[in-house]
Motif scaffolding. Structure first.
Motif, PDB file in Angstrom:
ATOM      1  N   GLY A   1       2.416  -9.336  -5.164  1.00 26.55           N
ATOM      2  CA  GLY A   1       1.939 -10.570  -4.530  1.00 26.55           C
ATOM      3  C   GLY A   1       1.924 -10.471  -3.015  1.00 26.55           C
ATOM      4  N   LEU A   2       2.968  -9.881  -2.454  1.00 27.77           N
ATOM      5  CA  LEU A   2       3.037  -9.756  -1.004  1.00 27.77           C
ATOM      6  C   LEU A   2       1.937  -8.824  -0.489  1.00 27.77           C
ATOM      7  CD1 LEU A   2       4.258 -10.200   1.764  1.00 27.77           C
ATOM      8  CD2 LEU A   2       6.081  -8.593   1.195  1.00 27.77           C
ATOM      9  N   ILE A   3       1.732  -7.728  -1.172  1.00 27.18           N
ATOM     10  CA  ILE A   3       0.695  -6.781  -0.735  1.00 27.18           C
ATOM     11  C   ILE A   3      -0.690  -7.419  -0.841  1.00 27.18           C
ATOM     12  CG2 ILE A   3      -0.455  -4.610  -1.391  1.00 27.18           C
ATOM     13  CD1 ILE A   3       2.355  -3.424  -1.832  1.00 27.18           C
ATOM     14  N   ASN A   4      -0.915  -8.152  -1.904  1.00 25.40           N
ATOM     15  CA  ASN A   4      -2.204  -8.855  -2.025  1.00 25.40           C
ATOM     16  C   ASN A   4      -2.408  -9.882  -0.918  1.00 25.40           C
ATOM     17  OD1 ASN A   4      -4.170  -8.359  -4.222  1.00 25.40           O
ATOM     18  ND2 ASN A   4      -2.292  -8.328  -5.455  1.00 25.40           N
ATOM     19  N   TYR A   5      -1.362 -10.602  -0.609  1.00 27.40           N
ATOM     20  CA  TYR A   5      -1.452 -11.589   0.472  1.00 27.40           C
ATOM     21  C   TYR A   5      -1.765 -10.913   1.810  1.00 27.40           C
ATOM     22  CZ  TYR A   5       0.501 -14.085   4.412  1.00 27.40           C
ATOM     23  OH  TYR A   5       0.692 -14.615   5.658  1.00 27.40           O
ATOM     24  N   LEU A   6      -1.075  -9.820   2.120  1.00 27.13           N
ATOM     25  CA  LEU A   6      -1.302  -9.114   3.389  1.00 27.13           C
ATOM     26  C   LEU A   6      -2.747  -8.624   3.484  1.00 27.13           C
ATOM     27  CD1 LEU A   6       1.942  -6.927   3.427  1.00 27.13           C
ATOM     28  CD2 LEU A   6       1.503  -8.916   4.896  1.00 27.13           C
ATOM     29  N   MET A   7      -3.234  -8.073   2.383  1.00 29.41           N
ATOM     30  CA  MET A   7      -4.602  -7.545   2.361  1.00 29.41           C
ATOM     31  C   MET A   7      -5.610  -8.692   2.550  1.00 29.41           C
ATOM     32  SD  MET A   7      -5.808  -4.379   1.779  1.00 29.41           S
ATOM     33  CE  MET A   7      -4.711  -3.527   0.621  1.00 29.41           C
ATOM     34  N   ARG A   8      -5.382  -9.775   1.861  1.00 25.61           N
ATOM     35  CA  ARG A   8      -6.349 -10.873   1.884  1.00 25.61           C
ATOM     36  C   ARG A   8      -6.409 -11.539   3.251  1.00 25.61           C
ATOM     37  NH1 ARG A   8      -3.974 -14.717  -1.299  1.00 25.61           N
ATOM     38  NH2 ARG A   8      -3.509 -15.825   0.637  1.00 25.61           N
ATOM     39  N   ASP A   9      -5.254 -11.713   3.852  1.00 29.86           N
ATOM     40  CA  ASP A   9      -5.225 -12.403   5.143  1.00 29.86           C
ATOM     41  C   ASP A   9      -5.296 -11.436   6.322  1.00 29.86           C
ATOM     42  OD1 ASP A   9      -5.207 -14.747   3.821  1.00 29.86           O
ATOM     43  OD2 ASP A   9      -3.382 -15.534   4.751  1.00 29.86           O
ATOM     44  N   ARG A  10      -5.607 -10.186   6.041  1.00 29.80           N
ATOM     45  CA  ARG A  10      -5.846  -9.192   7.083  1.00 29.80           C
ATOM     46  C   ARG A  10      -4.643  -8.977   8.004  1.00 29.80           C
ATOM     47  NH1 ARG A  10     -10.668 -10.803  10.277  1.00 29.80           N
ATOM     48  NH2 ARG A  10     -10.970  -8.634  10.803  1.00 29.80           N
ATOM     49  N   HIS A  11      -3.466  -8.941   7.409  1.00 31.83           N
ATOM     50  CA  HIS A  11      -2.296  -8.494   8.162  1.00 31.83           C
ATOM     51  C   HIS A  11      -2.256  -6.976   8.032  1.00 31.83           C
ATOM     52  CE1 HIS A  11      -0.743 -12.493   8.955  1.00 31.83           C
ATOM     53  NE2 HIS A  11      -0.971 -12.811   7.691  1.00 31.83           N
ATOM     54  N   GLY A  12      -2.898  -6.308   8.960  1.00 29.28           N
ATOM     55  CA  GLY A  12      -3.135  -4.879   8.797  1.00 29.28           C
ATOM     56  C   GLY A  12      -1.967  -3.986   9.166  1.00 29.28           C
ATOM     57  N   SER A  13      -1.136  -4.430  10.113  1.00 24.31           N
ATOM     58  CA  SER A  13      -0.155  -3.485  10.664  1.00 24.31           C
ATOM     59  C   SER A  13       0.870  -2.981   9.647  1.00 24.31           C
ATOM     60  CB  SER A  13       0.515  -4.082  11.908  1.00 24.31           C
ATOM     61  OG  SER A  13       1.081  -5.332  11.639  1.00 24.31           O
ATOM     62  N   PRO A  14       1.285  -3.756   8.643  1.00 22.42           N
ATOM     63  CA  PRO A  14       2.247  -3.178   7.697  1.00 22.42           C
ATOM     64  C   PRO A  14       1.698  -1.980   6.916  1.00 22.42           C
ATOM     65  CG  PRO A  14       2.242  -5.572   7.518  1.00 22.42           C
ATOM     66  CD  PRO A  14       1.079  -5.197   8.389  1.00 22.42           C
ATOM     67  N   PHE A  15       0.397  -1.785   6.925  1.00 22.11           N
ATOM     68  CA  PHE A  15      -0.182  -0.654   6.195  1.00 22.11           C
ATOM     69  C   PHE A  15      -0.234   0.624   7.041  1.00 22.11           C
ATOM     70  CE2 PHE A  15      -1.892  -4.515   4.202  1.00 22.11           C
ATOM     71  CZ  PHE A  15      -1.567  -4.277   2.875  1.00 22.11           C
ATOM     72  N   GLU A  16       0.361   0.571   8.222  1.00 22.81           N
ATOM     73  CA  GLU A  16       0.297   1.719   9.125  1.00 22.81           C
ATOM     74  C   GLU A  16       1.557   2.596   9.128  1.00 22.81           C
ATOM     75  OE1 GLU A  16      -0.815   0.646  13.113  1.00 22.81           O
ATOM     76  OE2 GLU A  16      -2.275  -0.836  12.440  1.00 22.81           O
ATOM     77  N   HIS A  17       2.631   2.145   8.531  1.00 25.43           N
ATOM     78  CA  HIS A  17       3.899   2.889   8.639  1.00 25.43           C
ATOM     79  C   HIS A  17       4.033   3.941   7.541  1.00 25.43           C
ATOM     80  CE1 HIS A  17       5.240   0.150  11.797  1.00 25.43           C
ATOM     81  NE2 HIS A  17       4.688  -0.804  11.066  1.00 25.43           N
ATOM     82  N   ASN A  18       3.042   4.755   7.420  1.00 28.81           N
ATOM     83  CA  ASN A  18       3.029   5.800   6.404  1.00 28.81           C
ATOM     84  C   ASN A  18       2.069   6.865   6.877  1.00 28.81           C
ATOM     85  OD1 ASN A  18       0.196   5.298   5.155  1.00 28.81           O
ATOM     86  ND2 ASN A  18       1.132   3.264   5.326  1.00 28.81           N
ATOM     87  N   SER A  19       2.070   7.988   6.221  1.00 24.42           N
ATOM     88  CA  SER A  19       1.294   9.117   6.723  1.00 24.42           C
ATOM     89  C   SER A  19       0.900  10.052   5.587  1.00 24.42           C
ATOM     90  CB  SER A  19       2.161   9.865   7.746  1.00 24.42           C
ATOM     91  OG  SER A  19       1.511  11.013   8.221  1.00 24.42           O
ATOM     92  N   MET A  20      -0.339  10.476   5.603  1.00 21.84           N
ATOM     93  CA  MET A  20      -0.828  11.427   4.599  1.00 21.84           C
ATOM     94  C   MET A  20      -1.611  12.527   5.296  1.00 21.84           C
ATOM     95  SD  MET A  20      -2.149   8.598   1.826  1.00 21.84           S
ATOM     96  CE  MET A  20      -2.395   7.342   3.114  1.00 21.84           C
ATOM     97  N   THR A  21      -1.297  13.769   4.974  1.00 25.48           N
ATOM     98  CA  THR A  21      -2.037  14.906   5.518  1.00 25.48           C
ATOM     99  C   THR A  21      -2.811  15.583   4.401  1.00 25.48           C
ATOM    100  OG1 THR A  21      -0.371  15.267   7.232  1.00 25.48           O
ATOM    101  CG2 THR A  21      -1.848  17.097   6.759  1.00 25.48           C
ATOM    102  N   PHE A  22      -4.118  15.670   4.576  1.00 24.86           N
ATOM    103  CA  PHE A  22      -4.997  16.299   3.598  1.00 24.86           C
ATOM    104  C   PHE A  22      -5.549  17.609   4.168  1.00 24.86           C
ATOM    105  CE2 PHE A  22      -5.366  11.675   3.110  1.00 24.86           C
ATOM    106  CZ  PHE A  22      -5.131  11.503   1.754  1.00 24.86           C
TER     107      PHE A  22
END
Lengths: 242, 242, 242, 242
Positions: B54-75
């Motif tokens: 629910g929290l992740i859906n709320y963040l995505m819907r209301d465009r709270h973008g910064s919590p999605f930045e504290h991670n890292s993927m190297t391809f």
């Protein structure tokens, strides 16, 4: 309101904790070697510490910055708001800070310790700091404690009267503690450290405020533990971000 | 030079491998909760999957973008240069690609498979693609193979004559394979996917070239495995980056 | 197809044109003075050239970079694609390049002039270049002309057969010219120049490829005309971006 | 200290002034046309207002964002520090703010007007605001005035005792005014406006605090005057940044 002042807390420390990371010297090496070898060369990494050190030093010296970006560190920082104001001027980082709109801020305030130099001397652009007198320290301590207690009591009176948190917070002083998660890679962190830590022997001078420097030094120590060869090269090359 | 054409290799696939990561749905949750709770709340994460979703859906819907930045993927990505040209227009990422200045490029070239639509119809800005005829596929295959063999033989002749790699590479075609490491966080990746994957049901249309889309879809699958709730919310909310 | 080779054009120059700008030394001054004076101080700017020079030098030396960002320059650049590949690794800039998906690319190709050194000597990371022999120049000219003519004829055959531009372009060589608008501010431009122009007396070494250096030198000249005091300080301080 | 309180000033307005710009709808058009026409097409711009409007609408709708970046606007903003704290979370912009380290801050403070809603209702993530009562307004006015006067007097006492500005400022409240220059391009500004202005009919909801919204609305008006077709397209397409 009588009970409130009792809760108010004063501290003189910044705290920094490493929360998450994916950061090692080997991350620099594999990224650099793709340029010259064109394949994934993870297998060969670490087999020769001398060559690894040499490659990292070369990258740092010749400002090949991009290999230092394929890593990530997330820190949890507690510091007064005036520190976060300076911190967030660094745009190559990810931030989430506690919000004065969404929650009631706690009555924890920063008050300089007796080691903190209080007096600025010299000309603009070349200030240095010298210790304060006992009277000056007593004054600063007293002023900060009084203003913070009064401001926090005022904040609570407004909240108790039904005023929104985002309005009531207007009275809170810049020295109130906040906390945040900040995520950076090593290249971005080196840029931050080059500007926020003052060290003799740096190629470029920097004159950070003592409080953000205290945060930066803790971050540097944590990073040096994760990427010792990279940190060593950063220091050896005059603390310039590649 | 006689032996060279025999080495030349043609492929139709893009390859993407997840090399390093520090990325989980819980990284979104702890960053978001600092805003509202003001303390490190790692302990409480994961205790209630429904609330997390629910929290992740709320963040995505209301465009709270910064919590999605504290991670890292190297391809690690292998693809033709014309794909990397489009990829590197995305500025919120870290790149290290093999260098035609530092090493001799290998004779591996991209040639569309028979599934790749070859014919563009419609008006600028609203192109769609339809399959090519057998003749068109035969033509494309033949042209690409001939030009690539000849260009690579020319490249080798210049190298053999002592010409610098950075000069000789001028003749190599855009379809030659290269490889790179790219590091992104989930927010940046969602922005990339919103522009480089065409899906029905997206809030905004996107018309990526098939080859970069093939890379993007592999990255999406790998990411979805790491952060399933975040990926689910991204899809559910119309594939818009927060 | 007979007529096609006749159209093909070979050039040895990069071209750079300043298309739009809002950039003057005074833009640095007003931004810097807000820090210390706290009001709009546009009136006082320019009244004292010596003080202006001194302030700009101080900012450059002590790495106060942000005052150099409140300005904008848009350049129109024509260069081969291998130059744009290097250029677009600079992420602090805005780009619009002609698109091989939306339009048919023209048969204009880069071919090194006789002044272009062709031979690389020394070790990786410390290459230098020396002139090529007459034979090497003849070889390079011949190879590039042949490969480009053949590749472009192949491109046209695919287009004539109804193959989409984005597919047919795969055969075009990296030396084909493209063009783009690029917009930067002075701080970002200084970073670009510090890496893409090789000058004795620079604090840090840089080893750019000759072709991107030719573009960078033209940009530097145009910028120096707009912001002479800033350019002078950049050179005087060792060509390091603040 | 007796004289100090008399100087203290309270305001309820944010001020925004357009200081410098190089920004017109034609800047979008030339950048977009290079993609499809491959040459500088400045001559043809503006000859057909209908086609220009159509192209800008198409770019906005299909999220071709880069053509909106080749322009620049510098604003001078005066607002309380809690507004700047939110503003500077926007990383795609250039900032210079007056410095509490380099100068003595002036006693000008923000105090909400009677139009400012004071009471928050609803659940987290979906708050709305309703007007405050006369008592609440009187309370807020009184609290802010008292805390600000006392804090500023404390600040001055520390300065008078020789304490450094960067230490003394710790007591100043978040509602003290500061000023800054901020430079953005239209794409970055649209992103800012999409998050900091609440408008019915927006594709995505946003819930900005009233004070930063007041700043954003002034910026929007100034921008709309410079780039009317771009602004019109932004509004027509649901206020989503391309």
């Amino acid at each position: 309101m009588d009970a409130e002042p009792a809760e108010v807390e004063f501290r003189s420390e910044m705290t920094v904790e490493l929360v998450r990371h994916s950061a090692a010297d080997s991350d620099v090496l594999f990224a650099a070697r793709v340029s010259t070898q064109g394949d994934k060369t993870l297998d060969h990494i670490g087999e020769d510490a001398g060559r690894s050190r040499g490659l990292i030093n070369y990258l740092m010296r010749d400002r090949h910055g991009s290999p230092f970006e394929h890593n990530s560190m997330t820190f949890f920082v507690s510091a007064p708001i005036f520190v976060f104001r300076e911190f967030m001027r660094h745009r190559i980082a990810s931030y989430n800070e506690e919000s004065g709109r969404y929650r009631e801020l706690r009555p924890v305030f920063y008050r300089p310790s007796h080691e903190r130099p209080l007096v600025q001397v010299g000309k603009p652009g070349a200030y240095t700091f010298v210790p304060g007198s006992a009277e000056q320290h007593a004054l600063v301590t007293g002023e900060i404690e009084t203003v913070c207690r009064d401001a926090y009591a005022s904040y609570r009176r407004m909240l108790d009267a039904g005023v929104a948190r985002e309005v009531a917070r207007a009275v809170l002083p810049l020295t109130i503690y906040s906390s945040m998660y900040v995520t950076m890679n090593a290249r971005s962190l080196m840029n931050f450290l080059s500007l926020r830590v003052h060290e003799e022997g740096s190629t470029f001078p920097s004159f950070p405020q003592a409080e953000i420097e205290a945060v930066a030094r803790q971050m540097e120590r944590l990073w040096a533990g994760l990427m010792p060869l990279t940190h060593e090269a950063f220091v050896a090359q005059g603390r310039v971000a590649p």
